[in-house]
Motif scaffolding. Sequence first.
Motif, mmCIF file in Angstrom:
data_model
loop_
_atom_site.group_PDB
_atom_site.id
_atom_site.type_symbol
_atom_site.label_atom_id
_atom_site.label_comp_id
_atom_site.label_asym_id
_atom_site.label_seq_id
_atom_site.Cartn_x
_atom_site.Cartn_y
_atom_site.Cartn_z
ATOM 1 N N MET A 58 0.949 -1.222 -0.100
ATOM 2 C CA MET A 58 0.053 -0.031 -0.101
ATOM 3 C C MET A 58 0.936 1.218 0.050
ATOM 4 O O MET A 58 1.714 1.350 0.888
ATOM 5 N N PRO A 59 0.683 2.170 -0.968
ATOM 6 C CA PRO A 59 1.383 3.552 -1.036
ATOM 7 C C PRO A 59 0.749 4.348 -0.012
ATOM 8 O O PRO A 59 -0.066 3.961 0.634
ATOM 9 N N PRO A 60 1.491 5.477 0.456
ATOM 10 C CA PRO A 60 0.752 6.479 1.346
ATOM 11 C C PRO A 60 -0.611 6.697 0.796
ATOM 12 O O PRO A 60 -0.629 6.937 -0.397
ATOM 13 N N GLU A 61 -1.434 7.133 1.804
ATOM 14 C CA GLU A 61 -2.778 7.588 1.303
ATOM 15 C C GLU A 61 -2.580 8.842 0.229
ATOM 16 O O GLU A 61 -3.598 8.903 -0.632
ATOM 17 N N SER A 62 -1.919 9.557 0.525
ATOM 18 C CA SER A 62 -1.700 11.003 -0.560
ATOM 19 C C SER A 62 -1.524 10.440 -1.745
ATOM 20 O O SER A 62 -1.613 11.192 -2.861
ATOM 21 N N GLU A 63 -0.728 8.930 -2.104
ATOM 22 C CA GLU A 63 -0.491 8.725 -3.410
ATOM 23 C C GLU A 63 -1.415 7.751 -4.069
ATOM 24 O O GLU A 63 -1.501 7.436 -5.175
ATOM 25 N N ILE A 64 -2.745 7.665 -3.421
ATOM 26 C CA ILE A 64 -3.852 7.002 -3.981
ATOM 27 C C ILE A 64 -4.793 7.735 -4.620
ATOM 28 O O ILE A 64 -5.254 8.764 -4.307
ATOM 29 N N SER A 65 -5.077 7.482 -6.104
ATOM 30 C CA SER A 65 -5.756 8.016 -7.003
ATOM 31 C C SER A 65 -7.197 7.681 -7.060
ATOM 32 O O SER A 65 -7.458 6.492 -6.585
ATOM 33 N N GLU A 66 -8.259 8.269 -7.574
ATOM 34 C CA GLU A 66 -9.399 7.996 -7.728
ATOM 35 C C GLU A 66 -9.542 6.713 -8.789
ATOM 36 O O GLU A 66 -10.367 5.703 -8.467
ATOM 37 N N SER A 67 -8.512 6.547 -9.604
ATOM 38 C CA SER A 67 -8.511 5.474 -10.682
ATOM 39 C C SER A 67 -8.154 4.255 -9.850
ATOM 40 O O SER A 67 -8.627 3.235 -10.041
ATOM 41 N N ASP A 68 -7.173 4.499 -8.610
ATOM 42 C CA ASP A 68 -6.941 3.250 -7.929
ATOM 43 C C ASP A 68 -8.253 2.794 -7.206
ATOM 44 O O ASP A 68 -8.373 1.567 -6.998
#
Length: 81
Positions: A58-68
């Motif tokens: 899991m990446p940091p929350e700030s790196e999670i996109s809508e497409s993810d």
Amino acid sequence: MPNCRDMAELATDYLDRAMPWHRRVLAWTHLRACAACRAYFDQMRRTVALLRSLTESMPPESEISESDIEAVMRRLNEPTG
């Protein structure tokens, strides 16, 4: 024996094997007789497995996109084989 509403509340403990054996047997008996609860529990199992697999990388929350997020939701809705 628990009813369907009870089963929804017991799902996490049942799947985590965190309930006394006698309550687990009652829940198992209900699941054998109730297709709706079996489907619900199957979806819960799939969700837990998916979340566990995601947390490993899991990446940091700030790196999670809508497409993810959309990709995860599509995967959750895939039919089981």
